[in-house]
Design an enzyme around this catalytic site. Structure first.
Site, PDB file in Angstrom:
ATOM      1  CE  LYS A  35      -1.067 -15.900  63.949  1.00 21.16           C
ATOM      2  NZ  LYS A  35      -1.117 -14.562  64.166  1.00 21.16           N
ATOM      3  CB  THR A 121      -7.634   0.260  62.151  1.00 23.16           C
ATOM      4  OG1 THR A 121      -8.247  -0.606  61.221  1.00 23.16           O
ATOM      5  CG2 THR A 121      -8.348   1.262  62.647  1.00 23.16           C
ATOM      6  NE  ARG A 152     -20.107  -6.801  57.815  1.00 19.66           N
ATOM      7  CZ  ARG A 152     -21.349  -7.202  57.841  1.00 19.66           C
ATOM      8  NH1 ARG A 152     -22.228  -6.850  56.830  1.00 19.66           N
ATOM      9  NH2 ARG A 152     -22.160  -7.604  58.800  1.00 19.66           N
ATOM     10  CB  ALA A 255     -32.515  -4.211  68.110  1.00 15.98           C
ATOM     11  N   GLY A 256     -30.117  -5.755  69.295  1.00 18.41           N
ATOM     12  CA  GLY A 256     -29.540  -7.207  69.932  1.00 18.41           C
ATOM     13  C   GLY A 256     -28.897  -6.626  71.349  1.00 18.41           C
ATOM     14  N   GLY A 260     -19.698  -6.259  68.907  1.00 14.63           N
ATOM     15  CA  GLY A 260     -18.468  -7.026  69.591  1.00 14.63           C
ATOM     16  C   GLY A 260     -17.244  -6.959  68.389  1.00 14.63           C
ATOM     17  CB  CYS A 263     -13.149  -3.891  63.766  1.00 14.92           C
ATOM     18  SG  CYS A 263     -11.880  -4.924  62.887  1.00 14.92           S
TER      19      CYS A 263
END
Ligand code: UDX
Length: 433
Positions: A35, A121, A152, A255-256, A260, A263
């Site tokens: 990285k 978190t 996000r 809706a779906g 996932g 987080c």
């Protein structure tokens, strides 16, 4: 200010890039050599719009310095942000080993009067634990704070550049509170967004509560969608009708096949564990998690009901990432559904604009296609599993010609039912007649 960022993941790198853009000098540390090697060449090891450009510019100007060395990263740091991963354990609790390891290293090198800020978190009380770990190993004076990140994936840079709020949790001791909060307010002064200054534990909970609430909105609308399926109503219109009430809001009512990512699944489970270990029965959150797990199964049930057995059926899949604009497949509903299809003997071919390599590392049997229309070849059904914009406008007549049976299952309610049916497809989505 001089800032050290520990952990070059989504949160760490985005924060590093934005702080550098604001004019701070930033050292970004990661223990993964590869990285850092990429970063030194101005490259990022994951897909995130706008991030490589920012990183490249900052590295070139030496405003951002990638390093594997804690000694280098911490030498002049006034503020250290801990942004390492906190992945879930089998129990649902967060694995804090990376956080504790970072604390041990920080203790060895930190500069006098610096502030160690938790951005990862972490469960309530972790920032206090970090303070204890560091304190045991250093005689140098320092302070801790908690400042959760709300970015996000897919829009991480703009979320961080234009935050809705900046939460700063500091120790309740009055003098420390004023000093540390002052430093962190100064650090963020060029950013917009309301400031919420509070104590450490409250800041930690704000992050979990926000993610759990958003997850609740999604599970709620998914249950409404399932009900719409039973009564013949349209969940898109229900969501619109509800969302126009500003107390409810339109966002996160799509809706779906459920949420996932790295987080929501992890944080809802971790918050539930926090409740359990404090002898609190968080019934609502438990249901949110269960509904999300069931939603993927219900979708597979729909496919099975329509196709009969899945054995030897050719299934074309559009979308592998857990959502659009990312190459991340962690906890992706698409990945679960594909694995179940393969387990039941289906031949699955898939296309995703960005996530194919990551998906292939996990599901080796997955056949990947270079173009979306290739998944349609001799397919008995087409499944849309990620909400990529580009799937809205595909060459449908060509796709229909290639398919053995022209059936589409849209797990993201991405396509307009009327327009797709005009091409002669049998089309099924979630909670829409
Ligand atoms: C989330 C939070 O939004 C962010 O504030 C936090 O910092 C990290 O977790 P992210 O994981 O990047 O961000 O994804 P997000 O855009 O929130 O979407 C999460 C999942 O919910 C995706 O799988 C998405 O497809 C799904 N989703 C989202 C829905 O199913 N319906 C919606 O209405 C919104």
């Amino acid at each position: 200010m001089n800032i050290a960022i520990i952990g070059a993941g989504y949160v760490g790198l985005t924060s590093a890039a934005v702080f550098a853009k604001l004019g701070h000098k930033v050292w970004v540390l990661d223990t993964a050599q590869e990285k850092i090697r990429l970063l030194k060449h101005g490259k990022v090891h994951f897909y995130e719009p706008q991030l490589p450009e920012l990183i490249r510019g900052a590295v070139k100007k030496k405003q951002l310095v990638p390093t594997e060395s804690y000694a280098v990263a911490l030498k002049s740091a006034d503020v250290i942000f801990v942004c390492v991963g906190t992945p879930p354990l089998e129990t649902g609790e967060s694995d804090l080993s990376q956080v504790f390891h970072a604390a041990e290293q920080i203790a060895k090198y930190l500069k006098k009067d610096c502030v160690v800020v938790m951005k990862s978190t972490v469960p309530v009380g972790t920032t206090e634990k970090i303070k204890e770990i560091i304190k045991k190993k250093t005689a140098v004076s320092f302070d801790v704070a908690s400042s959760p990140e709300f970015l996000r994936e897919g829009s991480a840079v703009s979320n961080t550049l234009y935050p809705d709020r900046i939460v700063i949790g500091v120790e309740s001791n009055h003098t420390a509170k004023i000093l540390t909060a002052k430093i962190l307010l100064k650090l963020h002064e060029k950013l917009l967004g309301e400031r919420v200054i509070t104590d450490l534990r409250t800041a930690e909970i704000i992050k979990y509560a926000s993610n759990a609430f958003l997850a609740t909105k999604i599970s709620f609308i998914n249950e409404i969608a399932n009900l719409c399926d039973s009564v013949g109503a349209n969940v898109d219109d229900v969501a619109l009708g509800m969302g126009l009430d500003p107390r409810i809001g339109k966002a996160f009512l799509k809706a779906g096949i459920g949420y996932g990512g790295s987080c929501f699944p992890k944080d809802t489970k971790a918050l539930h564990r926090v409740a359990i270990s404090n002898a609190y029965n968080f019934k609502l959150l438990k249901a949110v998690i269960e509904v999300n797990q069931t939603q993927r199964r219900l979708f597979l049930g729909k496919v099975r009901r329509e196709l009969g057995t899945l054995e030897k059926k050719n299934i074309g899949v559009l979308g592998l990432a857990f959502k659009n604009n990312t190459d991340d497949v962690r906890e992706s509903a698409a990945m679960d559904i594909i694995q179940w299809l393969i387990n039941e003997g289906a031949n699955v071919k898939a296309y995703d604009p960005k996530a194919m390599q990551n998906a292939k590392k996990i599901i080796h049997k997955l056949k990947i296609c270079k173009k979306p229309e290739e998944v349609a070849l001799k397919a008995d059904a087409l499944l849309i599993l990620t909400e990529w914009e580009e799937f809205k406008n595909l060459p449908w007549p060509l796709i229909k010609k290639k398919m053995r049976d022209a059936i589409i299952f849209d797990g993201r309610n991405l396509i307009n039912p009327q327009s797709i049916r005009k091409y002669g497809f049998k089309y099924m989505s979630i909670g829409r007649p």
